[in-house]
Design a protein around this motif. Sequence first.
Motif, PDB file in Angstrom:
ATOM      1  N   GLU A  10       8.391  10.345   0.533  1.00 25.65           N
ATOM      2  CA  GLU A  10       8.375   9.216  -0.389  1.00 25.65           C
ATOM      3  C   GLU A  10       6.958   8.791  -0.734  1.00 25.65           C
ATOM      4  OE1 GLU A  10      10.672   6.046   1.124  1.00 25.65           O
ATOM      5  OE2 GLU A  10      12.580   7.111   1.038  1.00 25.65           O
ATOM      6  N   SER A  11       6.035   8.975   0.186  1.00 27.74           N
ATOM      7  CA  SER A  11       4.677   8.514  -0.057  1.00 27.74           C
ATOM      8  C   SER A  11       3.977   9.290  -1.147  1.00 27.74           C
ATOM      9  CB  SER A  11       3.849   8.605   1.236  1.00 27.74           C
ATOM     10  OG  SER A  11       3.715   9.936   1.645  1.00 27.74           O
ATOM     11  N   THR A  12       4.470  10.469  -1.511  1.00 24.79           N
ATOM     12  CA  THR A  12       3.824  11.254  -2.555  1.00 24.79           C
ATOM     13  C   THR A  12       4.352  10.916  -3.926  1.00 24.79           C
ATOM     14  OG1 THR A  12       5.412  13.080  -2.402  1.00 24.79           O
ATOM     15  CG2 THR A  12       3.490  13.164  -0.956  1.00 24.79           C
ATOM     16  N   GLU A  13       5.378  10.133  -4.017  1.00 19.56           N
ATOM     17  CA  GLU A  13       5.907   9.754  -5.319  1.00 19.56           C
ATOM     18  C   GLU A  13       5.045   8.647  -5.921  1.00 19.56           C
ATOM     19  OE1 GLU A  13       8.268  11.376  -6.612  1.00 19.56           O
ATOM     20  OE2 GLU A  13       9.006  12.478  -4.898  1.00 19.56           O
ATOM     21  N   ALA A  14       5.272   8.346  -7.182  1.00 22.33           N
ATOM     22  CA  ALA A  14       4.513   7.274  -7.834  1.00 22.33           C
ATOM     23  C   ALA A  14       4.735   5.977  -7.077  1.00 22.33           C
ATOM     24  CB  ALA A  14       4.963   7.131  -9.282  1.00 22.33           C
ATOM     25  N   SER A  15       3.689   5.219  -6.910  1.00 22.20           N
ATOM     26  CA  SER A  15       3.782   3.974  -6.164  1.00 22.20           C
ATOM     27  C   SER A  15       4.553   2.933  -6.960  1.00 22.20           C
ATOM     28  CB  SER A  15       2.376   3.462  -5.850  1.00 22.20           C
ATOM     29  OG  SER A  15       1.655   4.428  -5.116  1.00 22.20           O
ATOM     30  N   ALA A  16       4.990   1.920  -6.244  1.00 20.69           N
ATOM     31  CA  ALA A  16       5.764   0.864  -6.878  1.00 20.69           C
ATOM     32  C   ALA A  16       4.963   0.220  -8.006  1.00 20.69           C
ATOM     33  CB  ALA A  16       6.129  -0.198  -5.833  1.00 20.69           C
ATOM     34  N   GLY A  17       5.666  -0.110  -9.081  1.00 16.20           N
ATOM     35  CA  GLY A  17       5.003  -0.738 -10.209  1.00 16.20           C
ATOM     36  C   GLY A  17       4.260   0.234 -11.086  1.00 16.20           C
ATOM     37  N   GLY A  18       4.357   1.524 -10.787  1.00 18.80           N
ATOM     38  CA  GLY A  18       3.723   2.524 -11.628  1.00 18.80           C
ATOM     39  C   GLY A  18       2.232   2.684 -11.394  1.00 18.80           C
ATOM     40  N   ARG A  19       1.667   2.031 -10.367  1.00 20.77           N
ATOM     41  CA  ARG A  19       0.243   2.188 -10.109  1.00 20.77           C
ATOM     42  C   ARG A  19      -0.035   3.586  -9.563  1.00 20.77           C
ATOM     43  NH1 ARG A  19      -0.771   2.298  -4.774  1.00 20.77           N
ATOM     44  NH2 ARG A  19       0.571   1.182  -3.307  1.00 20.77           N
ATOM     45  N   PRO A  20      -1.269   4.049  -9.700  1.00 12.03           N
ATOM     46  CA  PRO A  20      -1.601   5.370  -9.152  1.00 12.03           C
ATOM     47  C   PRO A  20      -1.402   5.420  -7.638  1.00 12.03           C
ATOM     48  CG  PRO A  20      -3.304   4.598 -10.660  1.00 12.03           C
ATOM     49  CD  PRO A  20      -2.394   3.434 -10.405  1.00 12.03           C
ATOM     50  N   HIS A  21      -1.137   6.599  -7.150  1.00 13.48           N
ATOM     51  CA  HIS A  21      -1.003   6.843  -5.713  1.00 13.48           C
ATOM     52  C   HIS A  21      -2.325   6.481  -5.034  1.00 13.48           C
ATOM     53  CE1 HIS A  21       0.752   9.217  -2.297  1.00 13.48           C
ATOM     54  NE2 HIS A  21      -0.517   9.358  -2.004  1.00 13.48           N
ATOM     55  N   ARG A  22      -2.271   5.619  -4.046  1.00 16.93           N
ATOM     56  CA  ARG A  22      -3.500   5.116  -3.424  1.00 16.93           C
ATOM     57  C   ARG A  22      -3.884   5.958  -2.216  1.00 16.93           C
ATOM     58  NH1 ARG A  22      -3.073  -0.808  -2.813  1.00 16.93           N
ATOM     59  NH2 ARG A  22      -3.840  -0.772  -4.968  1.00 16.93           N
ATOM     60  N   VAL A  23      -5.062   6.567  -2.292  1.00 17.12           N
ATOM     61  CA  VAL A  23      -5.616   7.362  -1.201  1.00 17.12           C
ATOM     62  C   VAL A  23      -6.736   6.558  -0.560  1.00 17.12           C
ATOM     63  CG1 VAL A  23      -6.802   9.498  -0.564  1.00 17.12           C
ATOM     64  CG2 VAL A  23      -5.074   9.521  -2.382  1.00 17.12           C
ATOM     65  N   VAL A  24      -6.600   6.253   0.723  1.00 16.91           N
ATOM     66  CA  VAL A  24      -7.645   5.526   1.444  1.00 16.91           C
ATOM     67  C   VAL A  24      -8.335   6.508   2.387  1.00 16.91           C
ATOM     68  CG1 VAL A  24      -8.190   3.649   3.029  1.00 16.91           C
ATOM     69  CG2 VAL A  24      -6.419   3.337   1.288  1.00 16.91           C
ATOM     70  N   GLU A  82      -8.248  -3.294   6.776  1.00 14.96           N
ATOM     71  CA  GLU A  82      -7.062  -3.835   6.104  1.00 14.96           C
ATOM     72  C   GLU A  82      -6.640  -2.979   4.909  1.00 14.96           C
ATOM     73  OE1 GLU A  82     -10.742  -5.452   4.280  1.00 14.96           O
ATOM     74  OE2 GLU A  82      -9.975  -5.392   6.350  1.00 14.96           O
ATOM     75  N   ALA A  83      -7.573  -2.200   4.351  1.00 15.01           N
ATOM     76  CA  ALA A  83      -7.234  -1.335   3.212  1.00 15.01           C
ATOM     77  C   ALA A  83      -6.224  -0.261   3.609  1.00 15.01           C
ATOM     78  CB  ALA A  83      -8.503  -0.686   2.657  1.00 15.01           C
ATOM     79  N   LEU A  84      -6.201   0.106   4.883  1.00 10.54           N
ATOM     80  CA  LEU A  84      -5.278   1.145   5.342  1.00 10.54           C
ATOM     81  C   LEU A  84      -3.828   0.716   5.179  1.00 10.54           C
ATOM     82  CD1 LEU A  84      -7.163   2.174   8.602  1.00 10.54           C
ATOM     83  CD2 LEU A  84      -7.038   3.487   6.484  1.00 10.54           C
ATOM     84  N   ALA A  85      -3.572  -0.566   5.249  1.00 13.76           N
ATOM     85  CA  ALA A  85      -2.199  -1.067   5.136  1.00 13.76           C
ATOM     86  C   ALA A  85      -1.634  -0.892   3.735  1.00 13.76           C
ATOM     87  CB  ALA A  85      -2.146  -2.539   5.540  1.00 13.76           C
ATOM     88  N   GLU A  86      -2.512  -0.683   2.746  1.00  7.28           N
ATOM     89  CA  GLU A  86      -2.073  -0.526   1.367  1.00  7.28           C
ATOM     90  C   GLU A  86      -2.090   0.928   0.925  1.00  7.28           C
ATOM     91  OE1 GLU A  86      -0.874  -3.033  -0.369  1.00  7.28           O
ATOM     92  OE2 GLU A  86      -1.216  -4.309   1.377  1.00  7.28           O
ATOM     93  N   ALA A  87      -2.327   1.830   1.858  1.00  8.20           N
ATOM     94  CA  ALA A  87      -2.470   3.240   1.503  1.00  8.20           C
ATOM     95  C   ALA A  87      -1.125   3.937   1.340  1.00  8.20           C
ATOM     96  CB  ALA A  87      -3.288   3.965   2.568  1.00  8.20           C
ATOM     97  N   ASP A  88      -1.069   4.863   0.393  1.00  5.89           N
ATOM     98  CA  ASP A  88       0.046   5.811   0.297  1.00  5.89           C
ATOM     99  C   ASP A  88      -0.305   7.087   1.056  1.00  5.89           C
ATOM    100  OD1 ASP A  88       1.619   4.178  -1.524  1.00  5.89           O
ATOM    101  OD2 ASP A  88       0.087   4.649  -3.012  1.00  5.89           O
ATOM    102  N   THR A  89      -1.600   7.412   1.061  1.00  9.58           N
ATOM    103  CA  THR A  89      -2.135   8.535   1.827  1.00  9.58           C
ATOM    104  C   THR A  89      -3.413   8.080   2.505  1.00  9.58           C
ATOM    105  OG1 THR A  89      -1.236  10.286   0.396  1.00  9.58           O
ATOM    106  CG2 THR A  89      -3.188  10.839   1.682  1.00  9.58           C
ATOM    107  N   GLY A 117      -2.261  -0.501  11.704  1.00  8.89           N
ATOM    108  CA  GLY A 117      -1.918  -1.240  10.495  1.00  8.89           C
ATOM    109  C   GLY A 117      -1.380  -0.391   9.363  1.00  8.89           C
ATOM    110  N   ILE A 118      -1.350   0.914   9.560  1.00 11.04           N
ATOM    111  CA  ILE A 118      -0.861   1.812   8.506  1.00 11.04           C
ATOM    112  C   ILE A 118       0.664   1.735   8.429  1.00 11.04           C
ATOM    113  CG2 ILE A 118      -0.707   4.229   7.786  1.00 11.04           C
ATOM    114  CD1 ILE A 118      -3.394   4.677   9.193  1.00 11.04           C
ATOM    115  N   ARG A 119       1.195   1.660   7.226  1.00 10.92           N
ATOM    116  CA  ARG A 119       2.640   1.552   7.038  1.00 10.92           C
ATOM    117  C   ARG A 119       3.361   2.823   7.467  1.00 10.92           C
ATOM    118  NH1 ARG A 119       3.129   0.413   0.827  1.00 10.92           N
ATOM    119  NH2 ARG A 119       1.623   2.124   0.896  1.00 10.92           N
ATOM    120  N   PRO A 120       4.559   2.707   8.049  1.00  8.62           N
ATOM    121  CA  PRO A 120       5.365   3.894   8.358  1.00  8.62           C
ATOM    122  C   PRO A 120       5.631   4.681   7.075  1.00  8.62           C
ATOM    123  CG  PRO A 120       6.278   1.962   9.445  1.00  8.62           C
ATOM    124  CD  PRO A 120       5.208   1.459   8.505  1.00  8.62           C
TER     125      PRO A 120
END
Length: 344
Positions: A10-24, A82-89, A117-120
């Motif tokens: 799921e993390s490789t799909e487009a992020s919610a709201g259509g924003r780009p996939h966030r790589v931290v 804290e940026a890690l919590a918003e990461a998709d990758t 702090g990284i999301r499951p």
Amino acid sequence: MSGASSRRTESTEASAGGRPHRVVVLALDGVIPFELSIPSRIFGRARTATHEPLYEIVTAALAPGPVRTDADFSITVDQGPEALAEADTVVIPASHRLGPAYTEGRLTDDLAAALAGIRPGTRMVSICTGSYVLAAAGLLDGRPATTHWSSTEHFQRLFPAVRVDADVLFIDDGDVLTSAGVASGIDLCLHMVRRDHGTAVANEVARLSVVPPHRDGGQAQYIRRPVPEPQLATTTGARAWALARLHQPIQLRDMAAQEAMSVRTFTRRFREEVGISPGQWLTQQRVERARHLLEDSDLSVDQVARDAGFGTASSMRQHLQAALGVSPTVYRRTFRTAPASARR
């Protein structure tokens, strides 16, 4: 070269709201600048057909502010953990100051807190010895993984629960991916772009970055091996002989005969010099020949298959798919900008 599956999460799909996939990208103390820059360079060049960015790249540190590199300069990182919590990758590049992660197989308290702090479901990636951090966090237990070839024995001793593969450039195990040393981080990031958005996007990123979209072989070819004594026969002549007749059937015994060796001796000597078997090398050369003809000639796919030594279009298709991840037709469409006749 993926050593495992390419499962889509799921993390490789487009992020919610259509924003780009966030790589931290997590810059640790002692980070190697080259590896740190790879995600930004590769993911940052991935665009939609309308030139919209497909990824957002954020650099974070365990604390905002200066981060020492292994070079003669430091970098300033604005984002904290804290940026890690918003990461998709999350990507962890190599560092020469991994501390207890490298010496004892455990995380420091601040690094453990940051990773907590990284999301499951977040995709976790390491470049080179960044794999020590993933392993120390327990994310590689029971999984296949790789790291720089010079560290694989130490890595395996320190983390016996990890299934270490020292030969591949990278391993994709779905939501956890690891790469070998240095430039193999480019291979892994291109693979991720290809996995997320397809071959055409990855190939365009590769072209813009002036790197091959797919590198043949694994890191076995880069491992220092004993060099045969100068007075001993080599396989150079046999390789030149084979390259001159790739379009013909070539048997191992014929190559060995060029050097007046037994098949067994020739095969051993070939591996010592080249790092792979004669059969693997022949396939690589034929793939390269097919790539050249597909890019620069007007030959039909059947003709390219014969001239490259694959015999049939079906055989060539299987080999190109395995080596490049694309069919001959797709490869030609992607890399040939104009018919050969129009360029004369």
